[in-house]
Scaffold this motif. Structure first.
Motif, PDB file in Angstrom:
ATOM      1  N   ALA A   1      36.076  26.254   4.123  1.00 48.38           N
ATOM      2  CA  ALA A   1      36.910  26.326   5.331  1.00 48.38           C
ATOM      3  C   ALA A   1      38.054  25.308   5.272  1.00 48.38           C
ATOM      4  O   ALA A   1      39.220  25.665   5.477  1.00 48.38           O
ATOM      5  N   LEU A   2      37.714  24.048   4.986  1.00 48.66           N
ATOM      6  CA  LEU A   2      38.736  23.009   4.922  1.00 48.66           C
ATOM      7  C   LEU A   2      39.738  23.293   3.804  1.00 48.66           C
ATOM      8  O   LEU A   2      40.956  23.207   4.000  1.00 48.66           O
ATOM      9  N   GLY A   3      39.208  23.611   2.625  1.00 50.12           N
ATOM     10  CA  GLY A   3      40.081  23.840   1.477  1.00 50.12           C
ATOM     11  C   GLY A   3      41.033  24.998   1.685  1.00 50.12           C
ATOM     12  O   GLY A   3      42.214  24.905   1.349  1.00 50.12           O
ATOM     13  N   THR A   4      40.541  26.083   2.263  1.00 50.94           N
ATOM     14  CA  THR A   4      41.388  27.257   2.462  1.00 50.94           C
ATOM     15  C   THR A   4      42.467  26.996   3.506  1.00 50.94           C
ATOM     16  O   THR A   4      43.649  27.289   3.280  1.00 50.94           O
ATOM     17  N   VAL A   5      42.080  26.432   4.640  1.00 51.82           N
ATOM     18  CA  VAL A   5      43.049  26.184   5.716  1.00 51.82           C
ATOM     19  C   VAL A   5      44.107  25.169   5.295  1.00 51.82           C
ATOM     20  O   VAL A   5      45.317  25.395   5.465  1.00 51.82           O
ATOM     21  N   LEU A   6      43.676  24.045   4.727  1.00 50.62           N
ATOM     22  CA  LEU A   6      44.619  22.996   4.345  1.00 50.62           C
ATOM     23  C   LEU A   6      45.499  23.426   3.178  1.00 50.62           C
ATOM     24  O   LEU A   6      46.703  23.116   3.149  1.00 50.62           O
ATOM     25  N   THR A   7      44.928  24.132   2.210  1.00 54.02           N
ATOM     26  CA  THR A   7      45.732  24.606   1.077  1.00 54.02           C
ATOM     27  C   THR A   7      46.767  25.618   1.530  1.00 54.02           C
ATOM     28  O   THR A   7      47.928  25.583   1.087  1.00 54.02           O
ATOM     29  N   THR A   9      50.646  24.727   1.109  1.00 49.31           N
ATOM     30  CA  THR A   9      51.333  25.653   0.205  1.00 49.31           C
ATOM     31  C   THR A   9      52.442  26.411   0.931  1.00 49.31           C
ATOM     32  O   THR A   9      53.548  26.579   0.403  1.00 49.31           O
ATOM     33  N   THR A  10      52.161  26.851   2.143  1.00 51.01           N
ATOM     34  CA  THR A  10      53.166  27.602   2.902  1.00 51.01           C
ATOM     35  C   THR A  10      54.356  26.725   3.262  1.00 51.01           C
ATOM     36  O   THR A  10      55.516  27.150   3.127  1.00 51.01           O
ATOM     37  N   MET A  11      54.098  25.502   3.702  1.00 54.75           N
ATOM     38  CA  MET A  11      55.204  24.603   4.061  1.00 54.75           C
ATOM     39  C   MET A  11      56.059  24.268   2.852  1.00 54.75           C
ATOM     40  O   MET A  11      57.298  24.283   2.920  1.00 54.75           O
ATOM     41  N   LEU A  12      55.411  23.974   1.712  1.00 58.78           N
ATOM     42  CA  LEU A  12      56.180  23.650   0.511  1.00 58.78           C
ATOM     43  C   LEU A  12      56.958  24.865   0.018  1.00 58.78           C
ATOM     44  O   LEU A  12      58.124  24.735  -0.398  1.00 58.78           O
ATOM     45  N   ALA A  13      56.353  26.050   0.072  1.00 59.36           N
ATOM     46  CA  ALA A  13      57.047  27.264  -0.358  1.00 59.36           C
ATOM     47  C   ALA A  13      58.262  27.545   0.519  1.00 59.36           C
ATOM     48  O   ALA A  13      59.323  27.939   0.013  1.00 59.36           O
ATOM     49  N   ILE A  20      41.073  17.518  -1.515  1.00 60.07           N
ATOM     50  CA  ILE A  20      42.404  16.931  -1.675  1.00 60.07           C
ATOM     51  C   ILE A  20      43.008  17.131  -3.064  1.00 60.07           C
ATOM     52  O   ILE A  20      44.200  17.450  -3.169  1.00 60.07           O
ATOM     53  N   PRO A  21      42.278  16.942  -4.174  1.00 56.70           N
ATOM     54  CA  PRO A  21      42.918  17.105  -5.494  1.00 56.70           C
ATOM     55  C   PRO A  21      43.554  18.468  -5.725  1.00 56.70           C
ATOM     56  O   PRO A  21      44.506  18.591  -6.496  1.00 56.70           O
ATOM     57  N   GLY A  22      43.059  19.517  -5.099  1.00 54.41           N
ATOM     58  CA  GLY A  22      43.638  20.852  -5.274  1.00 54.41           C
ATOM     59  C   GLY A  22      44.333  21.355  -4.030  1.00 54.41           C
ATOM     60  O   GLY A  22      44.380  22.571  -3.786  1.00 54.41           O
ATOM     61  N   LEU A  23      44.889  20.438  -3.258  1.00 51.62           N
ATOM     62  CA  LEU A  23      45.430  20.802  -1.949  1.00 51.62           C
ATOM     63  C   LEU A  23      46.659  21.705  -2.036  1.00 51.62           C
ATOM     64  O   LEU A  23      46.905  22.518  -1.148  1.00 51.62           O
ATOM     65  N   ALA A  54      39.835  30.863  -1.007  1.00 51.42           N
ATOM     66  CA  ALA A  54      38.460  30.794  -0.495  1.00 51.42           C
ATOM     67  C   ALA A  54      37.446  31.089  -1.593  1.00 51.42           C
ATOM     68  O   ALA A  54      36.416  30.401  -1.713  1.00 51.42           O
ATOM     69  N   VAL A  55      37.716  32.108  -2.417  1.00 51.25           N
ATOM     70  CA  VAL A  55      36.807  32.436  -3.519  1.00 51.25           C
ATOM     71  C   VAL A  55      36.729  31.265  -4.502  1.00 51.25           C
ATOM     72  O   VAL A  55      35.645  30.906  -4.972  1.00 51.25           O
ATOM     73  N   GLY A  56      37.897  30.683  -4.817  1.00 49.06           N
ATOM     74  CA  GLY A  56      37.904  29.549  -5.740  1.00 49.06           C
ATOM     75  C   GLY A  56      37.143  28.357  -5.200  1.00 49.06           C
ATOM     76  O   GLY A  56      36.378  27.702  -5.928  1.00 49.06           O
ATOM     77  N   GLN A  57      37.324  28.056  -3.914  1.00 48.44           N
ATOM     78  CA  GLN A  57      36.624  26.928  -3.305  1.00 48.44           C
ATOM     79  C   GLN A  57      35.120  27.187  -3.239  1.00 48.44           C
ATOM     80  O   GLN A  57      34.317  26.289  -3.506  1.00 48.44           O
ATOM     81  N   TRP A  58      34.736  28.384  -2.876  1.00 48.49           N
ATOM     82  CA  TRP A  58      33.308  28.699  -2.740  1.00 48.49           C
ATOM     83  C   TRP A  58      32.596  28.646  -4.090  1.00 48.49           C
ATOM     84  O   TRP A  58      31.454  28.200  -4.188  1.00 48.49           O
ATOM     85  N   ASN A  59      33.267  29.129  -5.145  1.00 50.55           N
ATOM     86  CA  ASN A  59      32.628  29.223  -6.459  1.00 50.55           C
ATOM     87  C   ASN A  59      32.752  27.954  -7.298  1.00 50.55           C
ATOM     88  O   ASN A  59      32.120  27.864  -8.358  1.00 50.55           O
ATOM     89  N   ALA A  60      33.554  26.998  -6.871  1.00 55.10           N
ATOM     90  CA  ALA A  60      33.785  25.800  -7.681  1.00 55.10           C
ATOM     91  C   ALA A  60      32.548  24.908  -7.735  1.00 55.10           C
ATOM     92  O   ALA A  60      31.845  24.741  -6.740  1.00 55.10           O
TER      93      ALA A  60
END
Length: 292
Positions: free
Chosen positions: A78-84, A88-92, A141-144, A199-205
């Motif tokens: 949840a945290l990783g998906t929302v924050l990423t 990502t959207t702001m930087l893009a 944070i490292p993959g934010l 979300a898939v990447g965060q869940w499976n990591a």
């Protein structure tokens, strides 16, 4: 005749691929629903349990290590998906604005991170110096910022009609309002697709958790599964194994059954989420790459 043969051949191949994909899933689910007695009686290969039981799942929930891992994985996802998605959207959006000062150096930095990374040891030292070890933030944070997703969203924002932006500015909209009220709502299909990947990447990591986490309390579910499959005994499930040893074989589950029950918990959540995002998935992937 040739067309009809091709049609039936295609159907046969597709059905064979579907069956080959479903059999492993069916095996995992069926194995997680049997007692040790049935597992041994059928030689360990089960597709349809004769007496399904949720005993393995009860054993898992009796262990605090499993419930902690499930909570950590859910929180991380949840945290990783929302924050990423947010970063990502702001930087893009920022690098899509051609009038932004310093746009090219920032875009170059994004491109460099796609081709190169800092390496495992330097990254570990950075996480250590930031005092993130043994915390959920070491996993988030490292993959934010996802550099590839930045480029996809950047292309999406640049392909939006310029007339919409000009009309909004004529109505007095600033950059923040333009981004939040117009650009982001139009980018939702692409963001949904990127969110699904994230979300898939965060869940499976699990590898980063193995590196940054030393306290089993913070282990995510996938790391717990990895530890179980790398061991012949349930050493990581302590009290669960002790509990199963105290009951008779009819009410006992094997090590493999517990492993399969864990795999079910590691697989089902993503399978349940995907159908709700499927309609955005295909649309989002194409919109970012098609002009106009």
């Amino acid at each position: 005749m040739a067309e009809k043969t091709y049609k039936w051949l295609s159907i046969t191949i597709i059905l064979a691929l579907v069956v080959s994909s479903l059999v492993p899933l069916l095996y995992v689910l069926a194995t997680s629903l049997v007692t040790e007695k049935e597992y041994l009686a059928k030689g360990g290969f089960i597709l349809f349990p004769s007496e399904p039981t949720l005993l393995a799942y009860k054993r898992l929930f009796n262990g605090s290590l499993f419930t902690d891992a499930l909570l950590v994985s859910a929180t991380r996802t949840a945290l990783g998906t929302v924050l990423t998605l947010a970063t990502t959207t702001m930087l893009a959006y920022i690098v899509s604005r051609k009038s932004m000062p310093g746009r090219k150096p920032v875009l170059l930095a994004v491109l460099i991170t796609i081709l190169f990374n800092g390496g495992l040891i330097p990254t570990y030292l950075v996480v250590q110096e930031l005092h993130l070890l043994d915390s959920i933030w070491a996993l988030v944070i490292p993959g934010l910022v996802d550099s590839w997703s930045v480029l996809v969203l950047k292309q999406f924002f640049e392909n939006l009609p310029a007339e919409m932006e000009e009309s909004a500015k004529m109505d007095g909209a600033g950059e923040i309002r333009l981004m939040t009220n117009i650009m982001i709502p139009m980018a939702l299909p692409a963001m949904a697709a990127i969110g699904l990947f994230t979300a898939v990447g965060q869940w499976n990591a699990w590898f980063d958790a193995m590196i940054y986490l030393h306290n089993p309390k913070w282990y995510p579910l996938q790391l717990l599964i990895s530890n179980m499959f790398s061991s012949s005994a349930l050493t990581s499930m302590g009290n669960v194994a002790q509990t199963t040893a105290l009951v008779n074989m009819q009410n006992r589950v094997s090590t493999e059954t517990l492993k399969m029950a864990l795999v079910v918990f590691g697989t089902v959540p993503i399978l349940c989420v995907y159908p709700f995002l499927q309609k955005y998935f295909t649309k989002g992937m194409y919109l970012g790459a098609v002009k106009g």
